[in-house]
Enzyme design. Sequence first.
Site, PDB file in Angstrom:
ATOM      1  N   LYS A  30      -1.122  -1.051  15.426  1.00  0.00           N
ATOM      2  CA  LYS A  30      -0.876   0.495  16.073  1.00  0.00           C
ATOM      3  C   LYS A  30      -1.800   1.421  16.037  1.00  0.00           C
ATOM      4  CE  LYS A  30       3.131   2.273  14.499  1.00  0.00           C
ATOM      5  NZ  LYS A  30       2.441   3.650  13.736  1.00  0.00           N
ATOM      6  N   ARG A 105       9.747   8.155  14.521  1.00  0.00           N
ATOM      7  CA  ARG A 105      10.172   7.058  13.675  1.00  0.00           C
ATOM      8  C   ARG A 105      11.599   6.815  13.745  1.00  0.00           C
ATOM      9  NH1 ARG A 105       6.799   4.778  10.277  1.00  0.00           N
ATOM     10  NH2 ARG A 105       5.159   5.990   9.539  1.00  0.00           N
ATOM     11  N   ARG A 144      -3.492  -9.249   2.096  1.00  0.00           N
ATOM     12  CA  ARG A 144      -4.492  -8.439   1.552  1.00  0.00           C
ATOM     13  C   ARG A 144      -4.818  -8.712   0.180  1.00  0.00           C
ATOM     14  NH1 ARG A 144      -4.155  -2.129   2.355  1.00  0.00           N
ATOM     15  NH2 ARG A 144      -2.253  -2.385   1.530  1.00  0.00           N
ATOM     16  N   ARG A 178      -1.969  -6.361  -4.574  1.00  0.00           N
ATOM     17  CA  ARG A 178      -1.062  -5.580  -4.985  1.00  0.00           C
ATOM     18  C   ARG A 178       0.462  -5.934  -4.878  1.00  0.00           C
ATOM     19  NH1 ARG A 178      -1.969   0.112  -2.466  1.00  0.00           N
ATOM     20  NH2 ARG A 178      -0.987  -1.239  -0.655  1.00  0.00           N
ATOM     21  N   ARG A 189      10.300  -4.166   3.245  1.00  0.00           N
ATOM     22  CA  ARG A 189       9.877  -2.771   4.061  1.00  0.00           C
ATOM     23  C   ARG A 189       9.940  -3.074   5.359  1.00  0.00           C
ATOM     24  NH1 ARG A 189       4.425  -2.403   1.767  1.00  0.00           N
ATOM     25  NH2 ARG A 189       3.412  -2.933   3.651  1.00  0.00           N
TER      26      ARG A 189
END
Length: 236
Positions: A30, A105, A144, A178, A189
């Site tokens: 996005k 949101r 990642r 991480r 999340r």
Amino acid sequence: MTSQAAADPAARTGGDRRIIVMMGAPGAGKGTQAERLAEELDLPHVSTGELFRAMLKSDSPLARKLRRYVESGGLVPDDIVVSMVEDRLRQEDAARGVILDGFPRTLAQAEALDKMLQRAGTAVCAVPYIEVPGELLLERLSGRRICTLDDQHVYHVHAMPAQAEGICDIDGAELYQRVDDSAETVQDRLDKQLPPMFEVIDYYAGHDVLFSVRGDQPPEEVTAELLRLIASRSAA
Ligand SMILES: [Zn+2]
């Protein structure tokens, strides 16, 4: 759904001002697409993440209030986010419109945005939703890898792999994942962020401004499709 903006066709299109709201889950691309659209359409890219970061560096009553929430790790209340966006929309470069990214949101924020725009005699004109299957989001977000020597050396197991697995191309240091990027944290999340996002999407679908674009195609194609759909809406 019975707001004045929805009933009044002039307010619905918002005259010449183009308020575009980008929707998409984390990992849908996005932010990147918002940036590209901003460039192509010559409108400012208003990211709430950047507004937050800028405000945290400044000193105002609103900034102090925001700092308290961020430091305590709590959710920033809607009224703070809404005033921040309202201030930003009043700036001169936003007179022709904006690409909103990261706002609204929640349903309450979407309603507040409509009220704010109505007072300014305008309305949201397009809500592109970049749709990406859940498994792909998880893969994108948890892939990642970061260099143990320099956290600016960022890789991705699929999208941008290091030449030797687990080793930084630049300095040969080991790469790590991480905790924030682990599959469990990412899933957690998504589970928290997606339900309120779907409420906002339903809201805009009900206002006839929403359109979906498949996010699992090359980024250039996503941009081209977004531009086509936005142009067809403006012509209608
Ligand atoms: Zn490195």
